[in-house]
Motif scaffolding. Structure first.
Motif, mmCIF file in Angstrom:
data_model
loop_
_atom_site.group_PDB
_atom_site.id
_atom_site.type_symbol
_atom_site.label_atom_id
_atom_site.label_comp_id
_atom_site.label_asym_id
_atom_site.label_seq_id
_atom_site.Cartn_x
_atom_site.Cartn_y
_atom_site.Cartn_z
ATOM 1 N N ILE A 50 -12.094 129.299 39.548
ATOM 2 C CA ILE A 50 -13.508 128.899 39.548
ATOM 3 C C ILE A 50 -14.383 129.924 38.817
ATOM 4 O O ILE A 50 -14.293 131.114 39.082
ATOM 5 C CB ILE A 50 -14.029 128.722 40.999
ATOM 6 C CG1 ILE A 50 -13.308 127.543 41.679
ATOM 7 C CG2 ILE A 50 -15.544 128.512 41.022
ATOM 8 C CD1 ILE A 50 -13.665 127.359 43.149
ATOM 9 N N THR A 51 -15.187 129.421 37.887
ATOM 10 C CA THR A 51 -16.207 130.257 37.243
ATOM 11 C C THR A 51 -17.549 129.828 37.819
ATOM 12 O O THR A 51 -17.869 128.643 37.818
ATOM 13 C CB THR A 51 -16.209 130.045 35.716
ATOM 14 O OG1 THR A 51 -14.924 130.415 35.209
ATOM 15 C CG2 THR A 51 -17.269 130.893 35.032
ATOM 16 N N ARG A 53 -21.262 128.868 38.304
ATOM 17 C CA ARG A 53 -22.307 128.306 37.443
ATOM 18 C C ARG A 53 -23.622 128.973 37.829
ATOM 19 O O ARG A 53 -24.015 128.936 38.995
ATOM 20 C CB ARG A 53 -22.397 126.785 37.635
ATOM 21 C CG ARG A 53 -21.095 126.030 37.346
ATOM 22 C CD ARG A 53 -21.023 125.535 35.935
ATOM 23 N NE ARG A 53 -22.096 124.627 35.622
ATOM 24 C CZ ARG A 53 -21.975 123.290 35.628
ATOM 25 N NH1 ARG A 53 -20.827 122.734 35.940
ATOM 26 N NH2 ARG A 53 -23.000 122.523 35.303
ATOM 27 N N TYR A 54 -24.274 129.580 36.826
ATOM 28 C CA TYR A 54 -25.507 130.341 37.063
ATOM 29 C C TYR A 54 -26.569 129.455 37.711
ATOM 30 O O TYR A 54 -26.938 128.408 37.173
ATOM 31 C CB TYR A 54 -26.007 130.905 35.737
ATOM 32 C CG TYR A 54 -27.172 131.855 35.850
ATOM 33 C CD1 TYR A 54 -27.015 133.094 36.450
ATOM 34 C CD2 TYR A 54 -28.416 131.524 35.354
ATOM 35 C CE1 TYR A 54 -28.082 133.975 36.554
ATOM 36 C CE2 TYR A 54 -29.489 132.397 35.445
ATOM 37 C CZ TYR A 54 -29.311 133.622 36.047
ATOM 38 O OH TYR A 54 -30.362 134.486 36.151
ATOM 39 N N LYS A 56 -26.313 127.683 40.363
ATOM 40 C CA LYS A 56 -25.782 126.526 41.078
ATOM 41 C C LYS A 56 -24.966 126.970 42.283
ATOM 42 O O LYS A 56 -24.261 127.974 42.232
ATOM 43 C CB LYS A 56 -24.848 125.722 40.158
ATOM 44 C CG LYS A 56 -25.541 124.946 39.061
ATOM 45 C CD LYS A 56 -25.971 123.585 39.587
ATOM 46 C CE LYS A 56 -26.468 122.689 38.482
ATOM 47 N NZ LYS A 56 -25.380 122.075 37.738
ATOM 48 N N ILE A 63 -26.591 134.986 42.687
ATOM 49 C CA ILE A 63 -26.609 135.765 41.438
ATOM 50 C C ILE A 63 -27.950 135.594 40.720
ATOM 51 O O ILE A 63 -28.533 136.563 40.234
ATOM 52 C CB ILE A 63 -25.454 135.308 40.493
ATOM 53 C CG1 ILE A 63 -24.090 135.718 41.042
ATOM 54 C CG2 ILE A 63 -25.663 135.821 39.070
ATOM 55 C CD1 ILE A 63 -23.652 137.125 40.722
ATOM 56 N N ASP A 82 -23.681 118.188 47.030
ATOM 57 C CA ASP A 82 -22.554 118.933 47.606
ATOM 58 C C ASP A 82 -21.537 119.353 46.539
ATOM 59 O O ASP A 82 -20.861 120.369 46.674
ATOM 60 C CB ASP A 82 -21.874 118.140 48.746
ATOM 61 C CG ASP A 82 -21.494 116.730 48.352
ATOM 62 O OD1 ASP A 82 -21.724 116.338 47.194
ATOM 63 O OD2 ASP A 82 -20.950 116.005 49.217
ATOM 64 N N LEU A 83 -21.472 118.561 45.445
ATOM 65 C CA LEU A 83 -20.520 118.903 44.373
ATOM 66 C C LEU A 83 -20.897 120.197 43.641
ATOM 67 O O LEU A 83 -20.107 120.736 42.882
ATOM 68 C CB LEU A 83 -20.437 117.754 43.359
ATOM 69 C CG LEU A 83 -19.518 116.599 43.755
ATOM 70 C CD1 LEU A 83 -19.703 115.426 42.807
ATOM 71 C CD2 LEU A 83 -18.045 117.024 43.763
ATOM 72 N N GLU A 84 -22.122 120.663 43.873
ATOM 73 C CA GLU A 84 -22.546 121.910 43.234
ATOM 74 C C GLU A 84 -22.120 123.134 44.041
ATOM 75 O O GLU A 84 -22.502 124.254 43.708
ATOM 76 C CB GLU A 84 -24.074 121.906 43.059
ATOM 77 C CG GLU A 84 -24.536 120.902 42.007
ATOM 78 C CD GLU A 84 -26.043 120.762 41.946
ATOM 79 O OE1 GLU A 84 -26.741 121.600 42.531
ATOM 80 O OE2 GLU A 84 -26.515 119.805 41.320
ATOM 81 N N PRO A 86 -18.728 124.415 44.864
ATOM 82 C CA PRO A 86 -17.265 124.342 44.748
ATOM 83 C C PRO A 86 -16.493 125.191 45.764
ATOM 84 O O PRO A 86 -15.484 124.729 46.298
ATOM 85 C CB PRO A 86 -16.983 124.834 43.335
ATOM 86 C CG PRO A 86 -18.252 124.727 42.616
ATOM 87 C CD PRO A 86 -19.338 124.886 43.610
ATOM 88 N N LEU A 89 -16.365 123.515 49.086
ATOM 89 C CA LEU A 89 -15.446 122.372 49.086
ATOM 90 C C LEU A 89 -13.992 122.847 49.051
ATOM 91 O O LEU A 89 -13.152 122.361 49.799
ATOM 92 C CB LEU A 89 -15.720 121.472 47.876
ATOM 93 C CG LEU A 89 -17.070 120.764 47.825
ATOM 94 C CD1 LEU A 89 -17.280 120.101 46.472
ATOM 95 C CD2 LEU A 89 -17.200 119.727 48.933
ATOM 96 N N LYS A 92 -13.144 124.392 52.370
ATOM 97 C CA LYS A 92 -13.554 123.574 53.530
ATOM 98 C C LYS A 92 -14.495 124.332 54.468
ATOM 99 O O LYS A 92 -14.332 124.311 55.694
ATOM 100 C CB LYS A 92 -12.331 123.118 54.326
ATOM 101 C CG LYS A 92 -11.333 122.276 53.554
ATOM 102 C CD LYS A 92 -10.168 121.979 54.481
ATOM 103 C CE LYS A 92 -8.988 121.388 53.803
ATOM 104 N NZ LYS A 92 -9.157 120.099 53.236
ATOM 105 N N GLU B 70 -25.946 127.291 31.097
ATOM 106 C CA GLU B 70 -26.001 126.319 32.185
ATOM 107 C C GLU B 70 -26.675 125.027 31.722
ATOM 108 O O GLU B 70 -26.238 123.926 32.092
ATOM 109 C CB GLU B 70 -26.736 126.929 33.392
ATOM 110 C CG GLU B 70 -26.711 126.089 34.643
ATOM 111 C CD GLU B 70 -25.329 125.573 35.048
ATOM 112 O OE1 GLU B 70 -24.352 126.329 34.940
ATOM 113 O OE2 GLU B 70 -25.224 124.402 35.435
ATOM 114 N N SER B 101 -12.750 124.634 35.611
ATOM 115 C CA SER B 101 -13.451 125.915 35.788
ATOM 116 C C SER B 101 -14.528 125.821 36.867
ATOM 117 O O SER B 101 -14.975 126.833 37.385
ATOM 118 C CB SER B 101 -14.035 126.408 34.467
ATOM 119 O OG SER B 101 -15.134 125.621 34.113
#
Lengths: 144, 212
Positions: A50-51, A53-54, A56, A63, A82-84, A86, A89, A92, B70, B101
């Protein structure tokens, strides 16, 4: 050597807080993407790919804002979808607390702790996590 | 065409037009403006002598760079430009890279046969259904691996999305998750079909079929 030390600190954190999951995301080398580099209590190895996301999700917001974030019952009461989120998710997690790890005063990393049950982090537990970041700051960026 | 179907087409078309407009605006408008600010900051930083100011400017430049990145990713998620120019396979390939990713789930994509040029509406619907399926996998499947297979047959394209997660009971799943029903409805609107097969412990297979 440093990695082992950081991992041990994370394991200690899981016992001290207490919680089920702890992870550290950092920006190494400087200027690159922020990725999860260390984890304890993880269910799988998704965190390694996982990278962040700034701006998110829980860690991305820590950050970008440089301030701690507490989620007490994911996915309720969250900003965005919720998908933002990771890492929540992938592991859990239902309750989580994330704090910035600073380098020269700027947020260059995140320490996140989480639980897989709805059990919010109390103020004294949040303080314990923040205290850990002070110790971690000296170690995680030592080889940058 | 039935009245309900006409309305569904109209609503979805309007939404897609708006999403495309926002995506373009983010990429070409906001993104380009921020990039101009970024190059301006680089210039200023280069001419600064005082170390503290130089370091502060570098910090702002780095934050701006991440914001630009982003915005680019957000625009790509909303409406990938490659969908119109290079087709569904290229757009999905690009999305899967971002998906891995973002969620840490490994993806493999294979394409067999000669890719046919689809209508813009078919392209976007297929893309949205695949996005919905992949989103469901990230949220519910507990899967580490996703296989996506595109088969370009003589009269139709078949897309299979297979996850190796925990699976679910189809009847309860369809009743609980409106996203699954919406996927099937979207496919029907472009004359295609969507078949969902799953068993607890055995992962889930989604088969999309679209005649040319």
């Amino acid at each position: 050597m440093e990695n082992q030390m950081i991992l041990q600190m994370l394991h200690d954190l899981l016992v001290d807080v207490p919680c089920e999951f702890g992870a550290i995301a950092i920006q190494i080398p400087k200027g690159s993407d922020v990725k999860w580099k260390h984890a304890a209590g993880n269910l799988n190895d998704k965190y390694k790919r996982i990278t962040l996301r700034y701006g998110k999700g829980i860690a991305g917001r820590v950050i970008s804002t440089g301030t701690p974030i507490h989620l007490d019952r994911f996915p309720d009461n969250i900003i965005g979808r919720d998908l933002e989120y990771p890492i929540m998710l992938a592991e859990k997690l239902i309750s989580a607390y994330a704090v910035p790890i600073l380098l020269n005063g700027s947020a260059k990393g995140v320490l996140l702790v989480g639980r897989r049950v709805k059990k919010p982090f109390q103020l004294h537990e949040q303080k314990a996590v923040r205290d850990y970041t002070t110790k971690l700051e000296k170690v995680v960026f030592s080889h940058d | 065409m039935e009245k309900d179907t006409v309305i569904s087409h109209y609503i979805i078309d309007s939404q897609e037009d708006e999403i495309k407009r926002i995506s373009n605006e983010l990429h070409e408008g906001v993104g380009q403006t921020l990039y101009s600010v970024f190059t301006g900051l680089e210039y200023l930083e280069g001419s600064m002598q005082e170390p503290a100011m130089k370091s502060y400017t570098a910090e702002i430049r780095e934050q701006l760079s991440k914001t630009i990145q982003e915005i680019r990713l957000l625009s790509l998620e909303l409406h990938p430009p490659s969908l119109a120019s290079s087709g569904i396979t290229a757009a999905l390939k690009s999305y899967l890279k971002l998906y891995t990713s973002t969620y840490g789930i490994i993806t493999e994509l294979t394409s067999a046969g000669n890719e046919r040029r689809l209508l813009e509406k078919q392209n976007i619907m297929l893309y949205r259904v695949c996005q919905e399926a992949l989103g469901n996998i990230a949220k519910y499947a507990d899967a580490n691996l996703v296989h996506m297979k595109l088969n370009w047959e003589a009269e139709k394209v078949i897309i299979e999305i297979k996850d190796f997660g925990k699976g679910f009971d189809i009847h309860t799943g369809l009743a609980k998750r409106s996203g699954l029903a919406a996927m099937c409805e979207r496919m029907e609107l472009i004359g295609g079909t969507c078949l969902i097969t799953s068993a607890i412990g055995n992962g889930t297979l989604i088969t999309l079929s679209l005649p040319y």
